[in-house]
Design an enzyme around this catalytic site. Sequence first.
Site, PDB file in Angstrom:
ATOM      1  CD  GLU A  76      -2.602   1.183   2.411  1.00 11.85           C
ATOM      2  OE1 GLU A  76      -3.507   2.037   2.889  1.00 11.85           O
ATOM      3  OE2 GLU A  76      -2.418   0.307   3.393  1.00 11.85           O
ATOM      4  CG  ASP A  77       1.586   2.975   3.284  1.00 16.05           C
ATOM      5  OD1 ASP A  77       0.767   3.482   2.658  1.00 16.05           O
ATOM      6  OD2 ASP A  77       1.440   2.264   4.388  1.00 16.05           O
TER       7      ASP A  77
END
Length: 697
Positions: A76-77
């Site tokens: 996600e990051d």
Amino acid sequence: MLRQYELVERVKEYAPEADEALLNRAYVYTVQKHGTQKRASGDPYFSHPVEVAGLMTELKLDQQTIITALLHDTVEDTLATIDEIDKLFGADVARLVDGVTKLSKIEVMTESERAAENLRKFLLAMSEDLRVLLVKLADRLHNMRTLHFIKSEDKRRRIARETMDIYAPLAERVGMYEYMREMQLLAFEQLEPEAYATITGRLAQIRSQEGGQVDAIALSIKQVLAEAGLNVEVSGREKHPYSIWRKMAERHVTFEQITDIMAFRVLTDSVDDCYKALGVLHQAWQMIPGRFKDYISTPKSNGYQSLHTALIFQRSMRMEVQIRTQEMHRLNEFGLAAHWAYKQGGVRPDGQVGWLRDLIEIVDASHDAEELLEHTKLAIYQDRIFAFTPKGALFQLPKGSTTVDFAYTVHTKLGNAAVGAKINGRHVPLRTRLVNGDVVEIIKSPTSEPQLSWLGFVVTGKARAAIRRAVRAKERAEVAEIGSKLYDEISGRLPQRLGKKALSGAIERLGLKDEEDLMFAIGSARFTDRQVMEALVPGSTAELPEEPEWTSTERAISIRGLTPGMGFELAQCCHPVPGDRIVGLRRPDHKVEVHTIDCMTLAKNADADWLDLSWGERTTGAVGRLRLVLYNRPGTLAEVTQIFASNRANVSNLQMTQRDEPFGTYEVDLEVADLAHLTRITGALRASEAVADAERI
């Protein structure tokens, strides 16, 4: 923050066979991928996944789960991908990471839709492997521990509310009470800061005033049990601040009126000793009636086992006592995680998670983000009651559940077929609420269908989801049936007979899935007649004139079968429109009343003169009446009026006739061209999310 070697040593302590090199590689990978990213606290971002992995080691989980915890935010990051994780750490870890990873943020989605989609993906992944849930709960717990570093109060409150509504109840449902209590406490601090400060302050004051009173009472309990020959451990504490606040709110009392703030736990060596200890304590101190619960013979749905009782100690002091074995205590505090740690090969403890099947069914049945969040919150509701089938099978439901909720809890098919119920051998209405210990028998019929009105009293998420799904399916079938009739009329205007090839070609050209989808689209007025004809036979509409625009100012109706000069009026009881089969009722000194052939008024006037009538050529502007059941939420009337406008129908009258939360019932008079026009509008209404039901009166 845990250092690399400390994390590996923790895992090796309880899992000597763990792959040390793989654990080291995962630690280094997450540090490299998160790089210079910072958390709101100013700490390096990779400190978060490392701490989550540390929480997993406290639960003694396998190395795949530890590695998943280390990598759970990388996709996600950072620039990491699931494929890359698959290659480096294996398919099992990749699948787990994908399950924990939130969906990428989509700007066009609302906050509730994003939350719902994240929850939907999470629940589906959790159903495949419950380690997804364990990592997610640890992830949320660590985020709550650092929530105070976030500057935005609105964001802190949003995260706290989501934790209180979804993740703390989920932790409770899998028996992870330590996680649940800490999540609730941290969320409570953000959501009710004044109440939190007041209650924690009062608890601190009690501790300072009464000194070692809790320890003194615990010692008294242990001495009484030791004299009876029982070897036990006894511990005491003040009740959880959030638990006290909730009790104050539910009972409408002040802090000073809460009499059982102190709670004590007795740990024994065996189940027999649990019941012996209970008897000894009830003899030593007076028991408070109605407060005894036996969760050993009847465990909670999450596997929780314990005896609960409340006693009156010296000076009329009330205290709660929980009695359980050492093994029960271990499983109770960490629930599913404790079970998982002792399962070989990742075998899922099915006895703990039967409720998961309901959650997955809810995911499948929920139509939008709002429904999914509503149904899921209901499905993980905490306060439970117990009810039995006539054969003795035990089911747990939320407080306030009805016989319909019970039927759906047993099986969705039973709920759909329910027509009546018996409680303890006595016939009762379906909306009857259950109490602890009821024996419930559901009376079913193969021709029965769920009723929309059931949504007014059911409380379980599974029941609401199943009812809504069944009602939507019925409405879709009715709209498709309307569309099938309209399709026959449309295809009949084409110059040639149509075969299956033309039909399949039309479905493809219109971007639909199958024949049923086409009929539904026609019935709900998604396509005009010309579009359908052109899709069936390309080029067939080239020579046709443009479809005429019908406006409400055109108001001309002619009837065949009347003597020239004879006056007539369209009956207000059945509101006939061109296309209906019609009959005239003639009375002396009255205009001829024009009724539909199936109007109930005709049966009451069998002795009157009946005239065989039909519609003339000028047949525009008749008024049809519909009954609409709309969801009582903002924007529904606007959506309905838009449907009228897009179908060129003028509203001549609109009136609310009944309000029955969460619905409102309306009668609407529409100026329409003919029966086909009214049928199209009805189909479009039934296909609308704003409309629960639509029928012609």
